[in-house]
Scaffold this active site. Sequence first.
Site, PDB file in Angstrom:
ATOM      1  N   CYS A   2       0.878  -1.168   0.000  1.00  0.00           N
ATOM      2  CA  CYS A   2       0.000   0.000   0.000  1.00  0.00           C
ATOM      3  C   CYS A   2       0.913   1.215   0.000  1.00  0.00           C
ATOM      4  O   CYS A   2       1.642   1.443   0.964  1.00  0.00           O
ATOM      5  CB  CYS A   2      -0.911  -0.003   1.230  1.00  0.00           C
ATOM      6  SG  CYS A   2      -1.921   1.498   1.371  1.00  0.00           S
ATOM      7  N   GLU A 102      -3.488   1.200  -6.313  1.00  0.00           N
ATOM      8  CA  GLU A 102      -2.453   0.331  -6.855  1.00  0.00           C
ATOM      9  C   GLU A 102      -2.322   0.659  -8.337  1.00  0.00           C
ATOM     10  O   GLU A 102      -3.229   1.242  -8.931  1.00  0.00           O
ATOM     11  CB  GLU A 102      -2.777  -1.152  -6.659  1.00  0.00           C
ATOM     12  CG  GLU A 102      -2.741  -1.630  -5.221  1.00  0.00           C
ATOM     13  CD  GLU A 102      -1.358  -1.578  -4.577  1.00  0.00           C
ATOM     14  OE1 GLU A 102      -0.373  -1.313  -5.304  1.00  0.00           O
ATOM     15  OE2 GLU A 102      -1.273  -1.805  -3.359  1.00  0.00           O
TER      16      GLU A 102
END
Length: 207
Positions: A2, A102
């Site tokens: 992340c 992402e």
Amino acid sequence: MCGRYTLACANEDALLDGLPYDAFSETRIQFRPRYNIGPGQRSPVLFLAEGDPVLADMEWGVPREGGGTLINARSEGASRSSRFSDAFRRGRCLVPADGFYEWRTEGTIKQPYLFRPTEGGLLLMAGLLEEGRFVVLTTKADDTVSEIHDRMPVQLTREGARDWLAEGKLGKGGALRRSQVSTRVNRGDHDDPDCVAPPAQASFRFD
């Protein structure tokens, strides 16, 4: 992993309403809607101090031995890790978000995707706190995320969030939805609603 996330609540009250406690012994945040939170920046983190919930701004990322910064820790081994075992026992925290990014390379474009709770509301990410800094715990990606990346943040339900803070038990969160967003988010100094807008469509002119 992340590496960027959002916390774009309308106001501080909306943030507090989405957290798994009705009252806080202390809040130390300077809230504003955020669309592109990155490492090295400060963001609200929830933790327990002598059993009481505290919400405070902390910096994302802890020093790495030998230099650099760690922003994530693998949940599968954090409790046994020489680097994070102490934080796992004494520094468990929640990192509130409402989405995370992402990327996937598509042709010549590094295309960002935003993952948000299917039913809206907050995404409660498990984290570890160390001397005013935090890391986000990650786990194996679910079916929604795995097409883009093999890891994702550990997300928790409201009940699971309480279990994590009080007892160190990690559970699972709810379903996520995925959407392409503007490549504007690729630059860390961009932090505005346009970051979460759909990607611009190419326009063609015919003479």
